[in-house]
Design a protein around this motif. Structure first.
Motif, short mmCIF file in Angstrom:
data_model
loop_
_atom_site.label_atom_id
_atom_site.label_comp_id
_atom_site.label_asym_id
_atom_site.label_seq_id
_atom_site.Cartn_x
_atom_site.Cartn_y
_atom_site.Cartn_z
N ALA A 154 32.22 -4.37 0.90
CA ALA A 154 32.96 -5.39 1.65
C ALA A 154 33.14 -6.70 0.90
O ALA A 154 33.29 -7.75 1.52
N GLY A 155 33.14 -6.64 -0.41
CA GLY A 155 33.34 -7.86 -1.20
C GLY A 155 34.24 -7.61 -2.39
O GLY A 155 34.25 -6.51 -2.95
N THR A 156 35.01 -8.63 -2.76
CA THR A 156 35.78 -8.60 -4.00
C THR A 156 35.57 -9.93 -4.69
O THR A 156 35.34 -10.95 -4.03
N SER A 174 46.50 -10.26 -12.42
CA SER A 174 45.10 -10.33 -12.01
C SER A 174 44.33 -9.19 -12.66
O SER A 174 44.88 -8.10 -12.86
N PRO A 175 43.05 -9.40 -12.97
CA PRO A 175 42.24 -8.36 -13.63
C PRO A 175 42.19 -7.07 -12.80
O PRO A 175 42.03 -7.11 -11.58
N GLU A 176 42.30 -5.95 -13.48
CA GLU A 176 42.35 -4.65 -12.80
C GLU A 176 41.11 -4.41 -11.97
O GLU A 176 41.19 -3.85 -10.87
N THR A 182 39.39 -5.29 -4.52
CA THR A 182 40.12 -5.74 -3.34
C THR A 182 40.69 -4.56 -2.57
O THR A 182 40.58 -4.49 -1.34
N ASP A 183 41.27 -3.61 -3.30
CA ASP A 183 41.83 -2.42 -2.66
C ASP A 183 40.75 -1.69 -1.85
O ASP A 183 40.97 -1.31 -0.69
#
Length: 204
Positions: A154-156, A174-176, A182-183
Protein backbone atom coordinates in the motif's frame (compact mmCIF):
# COMPACT_ATOMS: atom_id res chain seq x y z
CA UNK A 1 -23.13 -5.24 -5.78
CA UNK A 2 -22.93 -1.43 -6.05
CA UNK A 3 -22.22 -0.10 -9.56
CA UNK A 4 -21.41 3.52 -8.69
CA UNK A 5 -17.73 4.43 -9.13
CA UNK A 6 -15.46 4.49 -6.14
CA UNK A 7 -14.22 7.90 -4.96
CA UNK A 8 -10.73 8.82 -3.86
CA UNK A 9 -9.25 11.76 -1.98
CA UNK A 10 -5.55 12.54 -2.32
CA UNK A 11 -4.20 14.74 0.48
CA UNK A 12 -0.91 16.26 -0.61
CA UNK A 13 1.12 17.23 2.43
CA UNK A 14 3.68 19.38 0.65
CA UNK A 15 4.95 22.41 2.54
CA UNK A 16 4.56 24.52 -0.61
CA UNK A 17 1.41 26.55 -1.21
CA UNK A 18 -0.15 26.68 -4.68
CA UNK A 19 0.91 27.38 -7.36
CA UNK A 20 4.45 26.32 -6.41
CA UNK A 21 5.60 23.13 -8.08
CA UNK A 22 5.76 20.14 -5.74
CA UNK A 23 7.04 16.61 -6.19
CA UNK A 24 4.58 15.19 -3.65
CA UNK A 25 1.70 16.90 -5.48
CA UNK A 26 2.97 15.39 -8.73
CA UNK A 27 3.19 11.86 -7.31
CA UNK A 28 -0.27 12.30 -5.75
CA UNK A 29 -1.63 13.37 -9.13
CA UNK A 30 -0.02 10.33 -10.74
CA UNK A 31 -1.64 8.05 -8.17
CA UNK A 32 -5.01 9.71 -8.88
CA UNK A 33 -4.59 9.27 -12.65
CA UNK A 34 -3.82 5.60 -12.08
CA UNK A 35 -6.92 5.33 -9.87
CA UNK A 36 -8.99 6.95 -12.61
CA UNK A 37 -7.77 4.26 -15.01
CA UNK A 38 -9.34 1.77 -12.57
CA UNK A 39 -12.67 3.63 -12.76
CA UNK A 40 -12.22 5.69 -9.58
CA UNK A 41 -13.13 9.39 -9.45
CA UNK A 42 -11.49 11.86 -7.11
CA UNK A 43 -9.40 14.94 -6.49
CA UNK A 44 -6.12 16.17 -5.05
CA UNK A 45 -6.26 18.59 -2.11
CA UNK A 46 -3.10 20.50 -1.19
CA UNK A 47 -3.60 20.69 2.56
CA UNK A 48 -1.34 23.70 3.11
CA UNK A 49 -3.67 25.81 0.94
CA UNK A 50 -6.31 25.45 3.67
CA UNK A 51 -6.25 26.84 7.21
CA UNK A 52 -6.09 23.47 8.95
CA UNK A 53 -5.70 24.08 12.68
CA UNK A 54 -3.60 22.07 15.08
CA UNK A 55 -5.66 19.73 17.24
CA UNK A 56 -7.27 16.32 17.58
CA UNK A 57 -10.93 17.29 17.12
CA UNK A 58 -13.17 17.11 14.08
CA UNK A 59 -13.57 20.91 14.19
CA UNK A 60 -11.18 23.23 16.00
CA UNK A 61 -13.32 26.31 15.28
CA UNK A 62 -12.18 29.81 14.24
CA UNK A 63 -12.21 29.16 10.50
CA UNK A 64 -10.68 25.70 10.72
CA UNK A 65 -10.20 24.26 7.23
CA UNK A 66 -10.28 20.62 8.35
CA UNK A 67 -14.09 20.06 8.48
CA UNK A 68 -14.43 20.71 4.72
CA UNK A 69 -11.55 18.34 3.98
CA UNK A 70 -12.99 15.78 6.38
CA UNK A 71 -16.33 15.91 4.55
CA UNK A 72 -14.53 15.01 1.31
CA UNK A 73 -12.70 12.22 3.15
CA UNK A 74 -15.90 10.72 4.54
CA UNK A 75 -17.45 10.83 1.07
CA UNK A 76 -14.51 8.86 -0.35
CA UNK A 77 -13.70 5.16 -0.44
CA UNK A 78 -9.92 5.55 -0.80
CA UNK A 79 -7.63 8.00 0.99
CA UNK A 80 -4.15 8.70 -0.38
CA UNK A 81 -1.62 10.52 1.79
CA UNK A 82 1.15 12.03 -0.36
CA UNK A 83 4.02 13.46 1.66
CA UNK A 84 7.61 14.54 1.24
CA UNK A 85 10.34 13.37 3.59
CA UNK A 86 11.96 16.04 5.77
CA UNK A 87 14.82 15.03 8.07
CA UNK A 88 13.80 11.40 7.69
CA UNK A 89 10.24 12.09 8.86
CA UNK A 90 6.81 12.67 7.29
CA UNK A 91 6.30 16.38 6.60
CA UNK A 92 4.84 18.45 9.44
CA UNK A 93 1.67 18.95 7.36
CA UNK A 94 1.28 15.17 7.17
CA UNK A 95 1.62 14.89 10.93
CA UNK A 96 -1.09 17.53 11.38
CA UNK A 97 -3.38 15.46 9.11
CA UNK A 98 -2.69 12.31 11.11
CA UNK A 99 -3.37 14.17 14.36
CA UNK A 100 -6.69 15.44 13.01
CA UNK A 101 -7.62 11.88 12.01
CA UNK A 102 -7.21 10.91 15.67
CA UNK A 103 -10.66 12.45 16.22
CA UNK A 104 -12.17 9.58 14.23
CA UNK A 105 -11.48 7.28 17.20
CA UNK A 106 -14.39 8.99 18.95
CA UNK A 107 -16.80 9.03 16.00
CA UNK A 108 -19.15 6.17 15.09
CA UNK A 109 -22.20 5.35 13.02
CA UNK A 110 -25.50 3.97 14.32
CA UNK A 111 -23.99 0.47 14.33
CA UNK A 112 -21.06 1.48 16.52
CA UNK A 113 -18.56 1.39 13.66
CA UNK A 114 -15.93 4.07 13.06
CA UNK A 115 -16.84 6.33 10.14
CA UNK A 116 -13.51 5.54 8.50
CA UNK A 117 -14.12 1.79 8.49
CA UNK A 118 -14.64 0.34 5.01
CA UNK A 119 -12.24 2.98 3.65
CA UNK A 120 -8.87 2.02 2.20
CA UNK A 121 -5.66 4.03 2.58
CA UNK A 122 -2.37 4.14 0.73
CA UNK A 123 0.70 6.35 1.00
CA UNK A 124 2.93 8.06 -1.58
CA UNK A 125 6.31 9.45 -0.51
CA UNK A 126 9.03 11.50 -2.19
CA UNK A 127 12.36 12.73 -0.90
CA UNK A 128 16.04 13.24 -1.64
CA UNK A 129 17.31 10.89 1.03
CA UNK A 130 16.52 7.48 2.41
CA UNK A 131 13.61 6.98 4.78
CA UNK A 132 10.68 6.17 2.49
CA UNK A 133 9.93 2.84 4.19
CA UNK A 134 10.04 4.51 7.60
CA UNK A 135 7.67 7.30 6.52
CA UNK A 136 5.25 4.86 4.86
CA UNK A 137 5.29 2.68 8.00
CA UNK A 138 4.52 5.65 10.28
CA UNK A 139 1.65 6.81 8.09
CA UNK A 140 0.10 3.38 7.52
CA UNK A 141 0.21 2.55 11.22
CA UNK A 142 -1.57 5.82 12.08
CA UNK A 143 -4.12 5.33 9.30
CA UNK A 144 -4.84 1.77 10.41
CA UNK A 145 -5.18 2.93 14.03
CA UNK A 146 -7.81 5.45 12.94
CA UNK A 147 -9.96 2.91 11.10
CA UNK A 148 -8.59 2.64 7.57
CA UNK A 149 -7.91 -0.71 5.92
CA UNK A 150 -4.56 -1.33 4.26
CA UNK A 151 -4.22 -3.41 1.11
CA UNK A 152 -1.03 -5.30 0.30
CA UNK A 153 1.86 -3.17 -1.00
CA UNK A 154 0.00 0.00 0.00
CA UNK A 155 2.87 2.40 -0.59
CA UNK A 156 4.70 3.97 -3.52
CA UNK A 157 7.76 6.16 -3.33
CA UNK A 158 10.81 7.74 -4.89
CA UNK A 159 13.96 8.84 -3.12
CA UNK A 160 16.87 10.51 -4.85
CA UNK A 161 20.56 10.28 -4.10
CA UNK A 162 21.47 11.75 -0.71
CA UNK A 163 22.66 15.36 -0.57
CA UNK A 164 21.81 16.04 -4.22
CA UNK A 165 19.40 18.55 -5.77
CA UNK A 166 17.28 16.38 -8.09
CA UNK A 167 13.55 16.39 -7.29
CA UNK A 168 11.04 13.80 -8.41
CA UNK A 169 9.35 16.43 -10.58
CA UNK A 170 12.66 16.87 -12.46
CA UNK A 171 12.47 13.31 -13.79
CA UNK A 172 10.86 12.69 -17.18
CA UNK A 173 9.74 10.04 -17.58
CA UNK A 174 9.06 8.96 -14.02
CA UNK A 175 11.25 6.04 -12.86
CA UNK A 176 9.89 2.65 -13.89
CA UNK A 177 10.18 1.24 -10.36
CA UNK A 178 8.04 4.04 -8.93
CA UNK A 179 5.47 3.67 -11.72
CA UNK A 180 5.34 -0.08 -11.07
CA UNK A 181 4.92 0.44 -7.31
CA UNK A 182 2.12 2.94 -7.95
CA UNK A 183 0.37 0.50 -10.28
CA UNK A 184 0.47 -2.26 -7.66
CA UNK A 185 -0.61 -0.05 -4.77
CA UNK A 186 -3.56 1.36 -6.72
CA UNK A 187 -4.67 -1.99 -8.12
CA UNK A 188 -4.75 -3.60 -4.67
CA UNK A 189 -6.37 -0.58 -2.98
CA UNK A 190 -9.18 -0.47 -5.54
CA UNK A 191 -9.74 -4.22 -5.22
CA UNK A 192 -10.03 -4.00 -1.43
CA UNK A 193 -12.21 -0.88 -1.56
CA UNK A 194 -14.67 -2.63 -3.87
CA UNK A 195 -14.80 -5.64 -1.58
CA UNK A 196 -15.44 -3.49 1.50
CA UNK A 197 -18.11 -1.43 -0.24
CA UNK A 198 -20.02 -4.57 -1.21
CA UNK A 199 -19.40 -6.35 2.12
CA UNK A 200 -18.75 -3.83 4.93
CA UNK A 201 -17.27 -4.81 8.26
CA UNK A 202 -19.90 -6.12 10.70
CA UNK A 203 -21.27 -3.88 13.49
CA UNK A 204 -19.10 -3.53 16.54
Amino acid sequence: MIDAPLRALVLSCTLKRSPAESSSVLLGEQVLRRLEEEGVTGEVVRVVDHDVKFGVGTDEGDGDGWPAIRAKLLASDILVIATPIWMGQPASVCKVVLERLDAELGESDDQGRMLTEDKVALVAVVGNEDGAHHVIAECLQALNDTGFSIASNAGTYWVGEAMQSTDYRDLDPSPEKTVSATDGAVHHAVHLARLLRDAPYPPS
